[in-house]
Design an enzyme around this catalytic site. Structure first.
Site, mmCIF file in Angstrom:
data_model
loop_
_atom_site.group_PDB
_atom_site.id
_atom_site.type_symbol
_atom_site.label_atom_id
_atom_site.label_comp_id
_atom_site.label_asym_id
_atom_site.label_seq_id
_atom_site.Cartn_x
_atom_site.Cartn_y
_atom_site.Cartn_z
ATOM 1 N N CYS A 176 0.836 -1.198 0.000
ATOM 2 C CA CYS A 176 0.000 0.000 0.000
ATOM 3 C C CYS A 176 0.877 1.257 0.000
ATOM 4 O O CYS A 176 1.653 1.450 -0.927
ATOM 5 C CB CYS A 176 -1.010 -0.018 1.142
ATOM 6 N N HIS A 221 -3.855 -4.559 -0.450
ATOM 7 C CA HIS A 221 -3.480 -5.166 0.830
ATOM 8 C C HIS A 221 -3.593 -6.688 0.731
ATOM 9 O O HIS A 221 -4.693 -7.231 0.833
ATOM 10 C CB HIS A 221 -4.404 -4.674 1.945
ATOM 11 N N GLU A 254 -2.800 -8.778 2.953
ATOM 12 C CA GLU A 254 -3.234 -9.286 4.267
ATOM 13 C C GLU A 254 -4.738 -9.150 4.467
ATOM 14 O O GLU A 254 -5.292 -9.737 5.406
ATOM 15 C CB GLU A 254 -2.467 -8.569 5.383
#
Length: 225
Positions: A84, A193, A195
């Site tokens: 990011c 992202h 994650e």
């Protein structure tokens, strides 16, 4: 039993660090959340996360000598993954509200506001993944989760075939095309992202962690002045 690769997640005051740590651990790495110079330089991989404003993230990075640590790792061919705003700061400049801030300058280019009817770009999106990607192996057609208002809308690095050209992945939001990921030797980065991207993001992180190899020079890098 094969030892798990070691990964340092750079702790410089950015948010969302714990979720990145947990995701990289699930991908198969031993993870330290740290800004310790020796640990950062000696780890098999370094993750540079980031959320919020470009200038604020750069200020936090400079406070822990992040640009120098990133540069030293890359000079030694040691893998780095930006996420990011952690990807955005790898470019030369960021422009927010008309104010330009210097980045780490690992790649030429400007991070600027997306030119789309609706900003921020928030939610799941598909990607234009180039052939030969290792980072996206097995998940080339999957969707990933984005939350951002700024991005790199033009790729400026030209190699003229003198070196291997980076693999650049693109995405589109509201008719505006922007860089979604880059694979450039030891330096990789994603605007989205991983994650927060479910199974696809987990697979991408496993691909990256699986590419890490212990280096005999890691100890000397970590202990050198």
């Amino acid at each position: 039993m094969t030892a798990r690769p070691t990964v340092a997640v750079l702790d410089y005051g950015s948010g969302n660090l714990r979720s990145v740590v947990r995701a990289v651990e699930r991908a198969g790495a031993e993870v330290d959340l740290t800004a310790d110079r020796g640990t950062v330089l000696a780890a098999d991989g370094l993750v540079v996360p980031g959320v919020g404003a470009f200038a604020a993230c750069m200020a936090g990075l400079r406070a822990v000598h992040g640009p120098e640590l990133i540069g030293r790792r890359l000079a030694g061919g040691r893998p780095v993954l930006g996420i990011c705003v952690g990807m955005q700061v790898l470019f030369a400049r960021g422009v927010e509200h008309g104010v330009a801030s210097d980045g780490c300058d690992e790649w030429p280019g400007v991070v600027e506001r997306l030119q789309a009817p609706v900003v921020p770009h928030m939610g799941w999106n598909t990607l234009e993944v180039p052939d030969g990607s290792s980072l996206f192996a097995g998940v080339e057609q999957e969707r990933f989760y984005f939350v951002h208002s700024y991005g790199v809308r033009e790729w400026e690095l030209v190699t003229n075939d003198r070196t291997r050209a980076p693999l650049v992945t693109w995405a589109e939001h509201g008719g505006d095309r922007f860089v979604a990921a880059v694979e450039n030797g030891p330096l990789s980065a994603t605007q989205f992202h991983p994650e927060k991207s479910g199974d696809a993001g987990a697979a991408l992180l496993r691909n990256w962690v699986g590419s890490l190899r212990p280096s005999p020079v890691a100890a000397s890098l970590g202990s050198s002045s």
